[in-house]
Motif scaffolding. Structure first.
Motif, PDB file in Angstrom:
ATOM      1  N   GLY A  10       0.843  -1.203   0.000  1.00 35.01           N
ATOM      2  CA  GLY A  10       0.000   0.000   0.000  1.00 35.01           C
ATOM      3  C   GLY A  10       0.872   1.244   0.000  1.00 35.01           C
ATOM      4  O   GLY A  10       1.809   1.373  -0.799  1.00 35.01           O
ATOM      5  N   GLN A  11       0.621   2.146   0.960  1.00 35.86           N
ATOM      6  CA  GLN A  11       1.413   3.391   1.014  1.00 35.86           C
ATOM      7  C   GLN A  11       2.842   3.122   1.473  1.00 35.86           C
ATOM      8  O   GLN A  11       3.788   3.748   1.011  1.00 35.86           O
ATOM      9  CB  GLN A  11       0.776   4.361   2.007  1.00 35.86           C
ATOM     10  CG  GLN A  11      -0.581   4.868   1.595  1.00 35.86           C
ATOM     11  CD  GLN A  11      -1.115   5.861   2.616  1.00 35.86           C
ATOM     12  OE1 GLN A  11      -0.432   6.800   2.997  1.00 35.86           O
ATOM     13  NE2 GLN A  11      -2.334   5.640   3.075  1.00 35.86           N
ATOM     14  N   TRP A  12       3.011   2.193   2.416  1.00 34.92           N
ATOM     15  CA  TRP A  12       4.305   2.054   3.086  1.00 34.92           C
ATOM     16  C   TRP A  12       5.174   0.919   2.530  1.00 34.92           C
ATOM     17  O   TRP A  12       6.391   1.054   2.440  1.00 34.92           O
ATOM     18  CB  TRP A  12       4.065   1.880   4.590  1.00 34.92           C
ATOM     19  CG  TRP A  12       5.268   2.160   5.430  1.00 34.92           C
ATOM     20  CD1 TRP A  12       5.892   1.283   6.267  1.00 34.92           C
ATOM     21  CD2 TRP A  12       6.012   3.376   5.516  1.00 34.92           C
ATOM     22  NE1 TRP A  12       6.969   1.881   6.870  1.00 34.92           N
ATOM     23  CE2 TRP A  12       7.058   3.172   6.428  1.00 34.92           C
ATOM     24  CE3 TRP A  12       5.890   4.634   4.892  1.00 34.92           C
ATOM     25  CZ2 TRP A  12       7.987   4.169   6.744  1.00 34.92           C
ATOM     26  CZ3 TRP A  12       6.813   5.624   5.211  1.00 34.92           C
ATOM     27  CH2 TRP A  12       7.837   5.383   6.127  1.00 34.92           C
ATOM     28  N   ASP A  33       0.021  -8.398  -2.553  1.00 36.07           N
ATOM     29  CA  ASP A  33      -1.037  -7.454  -2.161  1.00 36.07           C
ATOM     30  C   ASP A  33      -2.349  -7.975  -2.727  1.00 36.07           C
ATOM     31  O   ASP A  33      -2.352  -8.705  -3.730  1.00 36.07           O
ATOM     32  CB  ASP A  33      -0.746  -6.041  -2.688  1.00 36.07           C
ATOM     33  CG  ASP A  33      -1.487  -4.978  -1.889  1.00 36.07           C
ATOM     34  OD1 ASP A  33      -0.864  -4.283  -1.073  1.00 36.07           O
ATOM     35  OD2 ASP A  33      -2.732  -4.862  -2.044  1.00 36.07           O
ATOM     36  N   SER A  73      -2.516  -3.024  10.342  1.00 40.60           N
ATOM     37  CA  SER A  73      -2.102  -3.524  11.664  1.00 40.60           C
ATOM     38  C   SER A  73      -2.969  -4.684  12.161  1.00 40.60           C
ATOM     39  O   SER A  73      -2.470  -5.603  12.811  1.00 40.60           O
ATOM     40  CB  SER A  73      -2.149  -2.375  12.672  1.00 40.60           C
ATOM     41  OG  SER A  73      -1.375  -1.310  12.170  1.00 40.60           O
ATOM     42  N   HIS A  76      -1.580  -8.121  11.232  1.00 40.86           N
ATOM     43  CA  HIS A  76      -0.184  -8.480  11.531  1.00 40.86           C
ATOM     44  C   HIS A  76      -0.051  -9.817  12.266  1.00 40.86           C
ATOM     45  O   HIS A  76       0.780 -10.640  11.920  1.00 40.86           O
ATOM     46  CB  HIS A  76       0.497  -7.389  12.373  1.00 40.86           C
ATOM     47  CG  HIS A  76       0.752  -6.137  11.602  1.00 40.86           C
ATOM     48  ND1 HIS A  76       1.312  -5.017  12.158  1.00 40.86           N
ATOM     49  CD2 HIS A  76       0.544  -5.807  10.295  1.00 40.86           C
ATOM     50  CE1 HIS A  76       1.423  -4.063  11.247  1.00 40.86           C
ATOM     51  NE2 HIS A  76       0.954  -4.519  10.113  1.00 40.86           N
ATOM     52  N   GLU A  93       5.829  -4.367  10.413  1.00 42.56           N
ATOM     53  CA  GLU A  93       5.571  -2.950  10.654  1.00 42.56           C
ATOM     54  C   GLU A  93       4.946  -2.742  12.040  1.00 42.56           C
ATOM     55  O   GLU A  93       4.375  -3.667  12.610  1.00 42.56           O
ATOM     56  CB  GLU A  93       4.628  -2.403   9.563  1.00 42.56           C
ATOM     57  CG  GLU A  93       5.344  -1.587   8.523  1.00 42.56           C
ATOM     58  CD  GLU A  93       6.296  -0.543   9.135  1.00 42.56           C
ATOM     59  OE1 GLU A  93       6.010  -0.015  10.201  1.00 42.56           O
ATOM     60  OE2 GLU A  93       7.348  -0.285   8.536  1.00 42.56           O
ATOM     61  N   LYS A  94       5.099  -1.551  12.550  1.00 37.38           N
ATOM     62  CA  LYS A  94       4.491  -1.236  13.851  1.00 37.38           C
ATOM     63  C   LYS A  94       2.986  -1.053  13.658  1.00 37.38           C
ATOM     64  O   LYS A  94       2.581  -0.628  12.568  1.00 37.38           O
ATOM     65  CB  LYS A  94       5.129   0.004  14.480  1.00 37.38           C
ATOM     66  CG  LYS A  94       5.026   1.303  13.633  1.00 37.38           C
ATOM     67  CD  LYS A  94       3.708   1.982  13.765  1.00 37.38           C
ATOM     68  CE  LYS A  94       3.384   2.875  12.621  1.00 37.38           C
ATOM     69  NZ  LYS A  94       1.982   3.263  12.539  1.00 37.38           N
ATOM     70  N   ARG A 158      -7.127   5.916   9.015  1.00 37.57           N
ATOM     71  CA  ARG A 158      -7.200   4.446   9.004  1.00 37.57           C
ATOM     72  C   ARG A 158      -8.557   4.011   9.517  1.00 37.57           C
ATOM     73  O   ARG A 158      -9.211   4.755  10.256  1.00 37.57           O
ATOM     74  CB  ARG A 158      -6.083   3.863   9.875  1.00 37.57           C
ATOM     75  CG  ARG A 158      -4.709   4.279   9.369  1.00 37.57           C
ATOM     76  CD  ARG A 158      -3.620   3.356   9.821  1.00 37.57           C
ATOM     77  NE  ARG A 158      -2.332   3.847   9.345  1.00 37.57           N
ATOM     78  CZ  ARG A 158      -1.784   3.521   8.183  1.00 37.57           C
ATOM     79  NH1 ARG A 158      -2.396   2.688   7.376  1.00 37.57           N
ATOM     80  NH2 ARG A 158      -0.616   4.019   7.813  1.00 37.57           N
TER      81      ARG A 158
HETATM   82  N1  LIG Z   1       6.915   2.985  10.186  1.00 35.02           N
HETATM   83  C1  LIG Z   1       6.206   3.955   9.660  1.00 35.02           C
HETATM   84  O1  LIG Z   1       6.567   5.130   9.712  1.00 35.02           O
HETATM   85  C2  LIG Z   1       4.921   3.595   8.979  1.00 35.02           C
HETATM   86  C3  LIG Z   1       4.343   4.491   8.073  1.00 35.02           C
HETATM   87  C4  LIG Z   1       3.176   4.103   7.443  1.00 35.02           C
HETATM   88  C5  LIG Z   1       2.591   2.878   7.740  1.00 35.02           C
HETATM   89  N2  LIG Z   1       3.187   2.058   8.638  1.00 35.02           N
HETATM   90  C6  LIG Z   1       2.579   0.753   8.966  1.00 35.02           C
HETATM   91  O2  LIG Z   1       2.609  -0.068   7.796  1.00 35.02           O
HETATM   92  C7  LIG Z   1       1.426  -0.844   7.712  1.00 35.02           C
HETATM   93  C8  LIG Z   1       0.748  -0.567   6.382  1.00 35.02           C
HETATM   94  O3  LIG Z   1       0.408   0.789   6.315  1.00 35.02           O
HETATM   95  P1  LIG Z   1       0.031   1.470   4.910  1.00 35.02           P
HETATM   96  O4  LIG Z   1      -0.057   2.942   5.191  1.00 35.02           O
HETATM   97  O5  LIG Z   1       0.890   1.012   3.829  1.00 35.02           O
HETATM   98  O6  LIG Z   1      -1.445   0.893   4.731  1.00 35.02           O
HETATM   99  P2  LIG Z   1      -2.241   0.738   3.365  1.00 35.02           P
HETATM  100  O7  LIG Z   1      -3.641   0.477   3.737  1.00 35.02           O
HETATM  101  O8  LIG Z   1      -1.928   1.866   2.432  1.00 35.02           O
HETATM  102  O9  LIG Z   1      -1.600  -0.577   2.710  1.00 35.02           O
HETATM  103  C9  LIG Z   1      -1.822  -1.852   3.193  1.00 35.02           C
HETATM  104  C10 LIG Z   1      -1.817  -2.799   1.994  1.00 35.02           C
HETATM  105  O10 LIG Z   1      -1.897  -4.136   2.476  1.00 35.02           O
HETATM  106  C11 LIG Z   1      -2.685  -4.846   1.569  1.00 35.02           C
HETATM  107  N3  LIG Z   1      -3.218  -6.039   2.223  1.00 35.02           N
HETATM  108  C12 LIG Z   1      -4.169  -6.146   3.178  1.00 35.02           C
HETATM  109  N4  LIG Z   1      -4.359  -7.423   3.527  1.00 35.02           N
HETATM  110  C13 LIG Z   1      -3.511  -8.155   2.775  1.00 35.02           C
HETATM  111  C14 LIG Z   1      -3.242  -9.528   2.653  1.00 35.02           C
HETATM  112  N5  LIG Z   1      -3.896 -10.439   3.384  1.00 35.02           N
HETATM  113  N6  LIG Z   1      -2.313  -9.948   1.761  1.00 35.02           N
HETATM  114  C15 LIG Z   1      -1.641  -9.057   1.000  1.00 35.02           C
HETATM  115  N7  LIG Z   1      -1.856  -7.722   1.069  1.00 35.02           N
HETATM  116  C16 LIG Z   1      -2.781  -7.287   1.941  1.00 35.02           C
HETATM  117  C17 LIG Z   1      -3.772  -3.879   1.130  1.00 35.02           C
HETATM  118  O11 LIG Z   1      -4.332  -4.262  -0.115  1.00 35.02           O
HETATM  119  C18 LIG Z   1      -2.992  -2.573   1.049  1.00 35.02           C
HETATM  120  O12 LIG Z   1      -2.515  -2.309  -0.256  1.00 35.02           O
HETATM  121  C19 LIG Z   1       0.588  -0.477   8.935  1.00 35.02           C
HETATM  122  O13 LIG Z   1       0.803  -1.413   9.945  1.00 35.02           O
HETATM  123  C20 LIG Z   1       1.128   0.868   9.369  1.00 35.02           C
HETATM  124  O14 LIG Z   1       1.016   1.069  10.775  1.00 35.02           O
HETATM  125  C21 LIG Z   1       4.338   2.383   9.238  1.00 35.02           C
END
Ligand SMILES: NC(=O)c1ccc[n+]([C@@H]2O[C@H](COP(=O)([O-])OP(=O)(O)OC[C@H]3O[C@@H](n4cnc5c(N)ncnc54)[C@H](O)[C@@H]3O)[C@@H](O)[C@H]2O)c1
Length: 336
Positions: A10-12, A33, A73, A76, A93-94, A158
């Motif tokens: 996704g984003q991260w 994904d 999260s 996880h 990820e946290k 979220r």
């Molecule tokens: N360390 C940091 O600074 C930081 C920053 C952003 C996000 N995060 C963490 O990273 C994690 C993801 O955040 P994000 O912003 O990318 O969220 P997001 O919603 O943008 O992306 C999550 C992705 O996971 C995919 N997904 C969900 N279930 C799945 C599965 N069973 N199999 C495969 N893919 C699956 C979704 O389709 C989505 O594209 C979270 O836990 C968030 O807390 C950490």
């Protein structure tokens, strides 16, 4: 050469893929994904990667040694458990997961299978936070009175967790690290303005041993992106601003001293002392890259990561108490 898989693009997730791809001792073989568009764009960005909709393909891949979990999260616990059970080292990820019992189970599982379990508390790899830690350890601040952290932005919103799990997890990991302690109790108030049942704003006050307070303000509903922390000690006050690329750490030589006068013995007034502001030079780098390098080192040398499962559990213990305090309008809740 360590072969990696990344679950969640996704984003991260793509930031993990980019950082690991650029490291010489590692190859990102596959990414998973549920979303086709995300997978297509991963293939465009990272030509050699194998995209899949089924994360079990990564978990079962015989050539993949380690997995990065960057899904929401709430997923996880299940995914990390499956990865560990399949014999993979994991960088999750946290937050590690959303329940203390689940975190303990994952730590025990990793321990019994001798697998690396690291949690992406990325600010523990931030050059500014590292410097702040060094300054505190060397006694530059003197006795610490209190910390004040602010982490705000407009979104991203979220739906599976509130702003405490999402944002304050960072500040809690930072405060625990800087104070090398766990809080004793917590009092927290929050607002659910945008989504039913989900706090988008929270004001959290942690009480650490020795009377040290740490106040954390997090929000998804704020006009300004802010990532700041102030440490107030009896010798110096230090301010960290992660968005200040010129000098994220500023040391204020400002303190308050009792000024005694003796017409009536024992009387005093408090005198504010002003001194210089210094900006220590930092070797700035991308914290996520430093985190990736550390994870690979741990995988290679089998050493326990700085940000291990216990670090992740400690953050969850604090958030568990915050959740209870939020539910009771700020009543102090002990950390268990
Ligand atoms: N360390 C940091 O600074 C930081 C920053 C952003 C996000 N995060 C963490 O990273 C994690 C993801 O955040 P994000 O912003 O990318 O969220 P997001 O919603 O943008 O992306 C999550 C992705 O996971 C995919 N997904 C969900 N279930 C799945 C599965 N069973 N199999 C495969 N893919 C699956 C979704 O389709 C989505 O594209 C979270 O836990 C968030 O807390 C950490």
């Amino acid at each position: 050469m360590i072969n990696l898989g990344v679950i969640g693009c996704g984003q991260w997730g793509p930031n993990h893929i980019r950082n690991f791809t650029n490291l010489a001792n590692c190859r990102v073989l596959a990414c998973a994904d549920l979303n086709d568009k995300r997978l297509k764009s991963m293939k465009v960005l990272f030509r050699t990667i194998h995209p899949t909709k089924d994360y079990l393909e990564i978990i079962r891949h015989p050539k993949i040694d380690a997995v990065v979990v960057a899904t929401p999260s709430s997923t996880h616990y299940r995914i990390v458990k499956e990865c560990l059970t399949a014999g993979k080292d994991v960088l999750c990820e946290k937050p590690l997961c959303l329940k203390k019992s689940e975190a303990k189970e994952l730590i025990d599982l990793a321990g019994s299978l001798k697998k690396i379990l690291m949690v992406g508390h990325v600010f523990l790899f931030n050059a500014g936070i590292r410097k702040l830690n060094e300054l505190i350890r060397s006694g530059e601040c003197g006795r610490i009175y209190y910390l004040h952290a602010k982490r705000t932005n407009l979104g991203p919103f979220r739906t599976d967790v509130n702003a405490v799990w999402d944002l304050a997890s960072h500040d809690i990991s930072i405060c625990n690290y800087l104070l090398n302690a766990m809080p004793v109790d917590v009092s927290a108030r929050g607002g659910k303005y945008l989504q039913a049942g989900i706090e988008d704003v929270a004001f959290v006050c942690l009480k650490y041993p020795m009377g040290i307070l740490a106040n954390i303000h997090v929000s998804w509903l704020d006009p300004k992106k802010v990532r700041q922390l102030t440490v107030v000690g009896d010798k110096q006050m230090i301010h960290w601003d992660d968005l200040d690329n010129v000098g994220p750490i500023k040391c204020y030589d400002r303190k308050v001293e009792p000024h005694y006068y003796y017409e009536t013995f024992g009387e005093f007034y408090l005198l504010a002392k002003e001194g210089n502001i210094t900006i220590p030079k930092l070797n700035l780098h991308e914290p996520l890259k430093a985190q990736a390098v550390h994870f690979l080192e741990c995988v290679q040398s089998r050493k326990e990561p700085t940000s291990d499962g216990k670090t992740g559990l400690d953050v969850i213990r604090v958030i568990d108490a915050i959740q209870k305090s939020l539910a009771h309008e700020g009543t102090p809740v002990p950390i268990k």
